[in-house]
Write an enzyme that holds these catalytic residues in place. Structure first.
Site, PDB file in Angstrom:
ATOM      1  CD  GLN A   1      15.995  67.376  83.667  1.00 44.26           C
ATOM      2  OE1 GLN A   1      16.922  67.848  83.035  1.00 44.26           O
ATOM      3  NE2 GLN A   1      15.764  66.070  83.721  1.00 44.26           N
TER       4      GLN A   1
ATOM      5  N   GLY B   1      18.117  53.477  85.495  1.00 39.91           N
ATOM      6  CA  GLY B   1      17.328  54.647  85.888  1.00 39.91           C
ATOM      7  C   GLY B   1      16.381  55.053  84.765  1.00 39.91           C
ATOM      8  CG  HIS B   2      18.006  56.568  81.095  1.00 42.06           C
ATOM      9  ND1 HIS B   2      19.340  56.253  81.148  1.00 42.06           N
ATOM     10  CD2 HIS B   2      17.936  57.923  81.008  1.00 42.06           C
ATOM     11  CE1 HIS B   2      20.058  57.369  81.090  1.00 42.06           C
ATOM     12  NE2 HIS B   2      19.242  58.394  81.011  1.00 42.06           N
TER      13      HIS B   2
ATOM     14  CB  SER C   1      24.834  58.850  81.130  1.00 39.46           C
ATOM     15  OG  SER C   1      23.474  58.512  80.956  1.00 39.46           O
TER      16      SER C   1
ATOM     17  CG  HIS D   1      21.491  54.661  83.676  1.00 43.86           C
ATOM     18  ND1 HIS D   1      20.346  54.961  84.387  1.00 43.86           N
ATOM     19  CD2 HIS D   1      22.103  55.854  83.459  1.00 43.86           C
ATOM     20  CE1 HIS D   1      20.297  56.257  84.616  1.00 43.86           C
ATOM     21  NE2 HIS D   1      21.346  56.826  84.046  1.00 43.86           N
TER      22      HIS D   1
HETATM   23  P1  AMP Z   1      19.331  62.016  81.048  1.00 40.81           P
HETATM   24  O1  AMP Z   1      19.513  61.005  79.970  1.00 40.81           O
HETATM   25  O2  AMP Z   1      20.458  62.089  82.029  1.00 40.81           O
HETATM   26  O3  AMP Z   1      18.889  63.369  80.539  1.00 40.81           O
HETATM   27  O4  AMP Z   1      18.102  61.509  81.924  1.00 40.81           O
HETATM   28  C1  AMP Z   1      16.849  61.240  81.343  1.00 40.81           C
HETATM   29  C2  AMP Z   1      15.834  61.018  82.438  1.00 40.81           C
HETATM   30  O5  AMP Z   1      16.252  59.911  83.249  1.00 40.81           O
HETATM   31  C3  AMP Z   1      15.714  62.221  83.385  1.00 40.81           C
HETATM   32  O6  AMP Z   1      14.336  62.405  83.716  1.00 40.81           O
HETATM   33  C4  AMP Z   1      16.506  61.786  84.579  1.00 40.81           C
HETATM   34  O7  AMP Z   1      16.094  62.389  85.792  1.00 40.81           O
HETATM   35  C5  AMP Z   1      16.215  60.291  84.608  1.00 40.81           C
HETATM   36  N1  AMP Z   1      17.247  59.590  85.379  1.00 40.81           N
HETATM   37  C6  AMP Z   1      18.588  59.687  85.242  1.00 40.81           C
HETATM   38  N2  AMP Z   1      19.218  58.930  86.180  1.00 40.81           N
HETATM   39  C7  AMP Z   1      18.240  58.356  86.923  1.00 40.81           C
HETATM   40  C8  AMP Z   1      18.250  57.473  88.046  1.00 40.81           C
HETATM   41  N3  AMP Z   1      19.370  57.031  88.588  1.00 40.81           N
HETATM   42  N4  AMP Z   1      17.055  57.092  88.550  1.00 40.81           N
HETATM   43  C9  AMP Z   1      15.886  57.543  88.010  1.00 40.81           C
HETATM   44  N5  AMP Z   1      15.822  58.368  86.946  1.00 40.81           N
HETATM   45  C10 AMP Z   1      16.978  58.775  86.417  1.00 40.81           C
END
Ligand code: AMP
Length: 284
Positions: free
Chosen positions: A150, A33-34, A183, A31
């Site tokens: 994290q 954020g990623h 996600s 999304h």
């Molecule tokens: P994940 O796929 O949930 O393991 O997340 C991968 C990376 O994306 C991690 O460093 C998360 O902190 C970051 N991340 C997830 N959601 C967001 C968001 N809304 N805004 C910024 N970074 C995010």
């Protein structure tokens, strides 16, 4: 954009990438954020590598490993359109072959907050991120403030193990109504989705009280509790107002900067969010 699965392919492609390499580890179902992390890496680095791996060792036995959303085709399209150079989608078998028995653990920083309610979670995170770092050998790696503990744990690990990698922590990307992108938001039904912005609303209400002069950590935690309690679909798992360096709970007055963080169940979906008191933008 090269898409590789095996370690052997990964190493061959990595060797061809111009430095500095920026790396974004993810579990996929991407999304904005990623993508904000990918864009930060794209801006600052000559090459961008992304991993997509739903890491089984960071999920507890009662958690959502089997139902975690996946859509690799869509993820690859998004990453291609962001100009990513290399995507690595390791297999579980190659990351954790039969007989696997080596773990990386960070101690004090992983004990409170998420570590307390998700035993073993950070051991899984630090182990897989170490394995990804060793394989990809990036100069910089990008993490979201959304998962603040994290990011701080990884920063500690990199310092302690002398990984020659700069850890960048990027701001949380939100929906227009304040809900942090995740996600897991896909699990929410329409009513739950309407209720979910209560997390950010609660954090903001406490932050505003803090900015208006309310410094008592217990009072700030109570403001969060009361706001969450007013939303019938939400159940607070924890609220913390902790020192941003140690993540130890603050008793008495907040000496900034502090991390105000929460975990909330909306139905059976567990959402987390946080805000920093006295640093409006990001952790840095
Ligand atoms: P994940 O796929 O949930 O393991 O997340 C991968 C990376 O994306 C991690 O460093 C998360 O902190 C970051 N991340 C997830 N959601 C967001 C968001 N809304 N805004 C910024 N970074 C995010």
């Amino acid at each position: 954009m090269k898409v590789v699965t095996t370690l052997q392919e990964l190493r061959a492609c990595r060797a061809e990438l111009p430095a500095p390499v920026g790396f974004v580890p993810t579990m996929g179902y991407l999304h904005e954020g990623h993508l904000s992390l990918v864009r930060a890496a794209r801006q600052e680095c000559a090459s961008v590598a992304v991993s997509i791996f739903v890491n089984p060792t960071q999920f507890g036995p009662q958690e959502d490993l089997d139902t975690y959303p996946r859509d690799l085709d869509r993820d690859l399209k998004l990453l291609r359109s962001e100009g990513v150079d290399l995507v690595w989608t390791p297999s579980r078998e190659e990351m954790y072959p039969p007989g696997y028995q080596t773990w990386v653990t960070v101690e004090d920083l992983t004990l409170p907050l998420e570590g307390k309610v998700r035993p073993g979670h950070f051991r899984g995170v630090t182990t897989i991120v170490s394995k990804l770092f060793i394989a990809v050998q990036p100069e910089k790696a990008y993490f979201g403030q959304k998962d603040a503990q994290q990011a701080l744990v990884i920063r500690q690990m990199v310092r302690d193990l002398n990984f020659p990698i700069e850890i960048k922590i990027c701001p949380t990307v939100r929906e227009p109504d304040g809900l942090a992108l995740s996600s897991r938001n896909v699990y929410l039904n329409a009513d739950q989705r309407k209720a979910a912005p209560v997390l950010y609303r609660a954090l903001r209400t406490a932050q505003e009280a803090y900015q208006a002069g309310e410094c008592d950590a217990q009072t700030l935690r109570r403001i969060v509790e009361e706001t969450i309690a007013r939303e019938p679909l939400a159940r607070l798992q924890y609220v913390s107002c902790a020192d941003l360096g140690s993540l130890q709970e603050i008793e008495g007055a907040v000496h900034s900067p502090a991390l105000l963080s929460i975990a909330v169940f909306i139905g059976s979906t567990r959402l987390i969010d946080n805000i920093i008191l006295d640093a409006p933008h990001d952790i840095e």
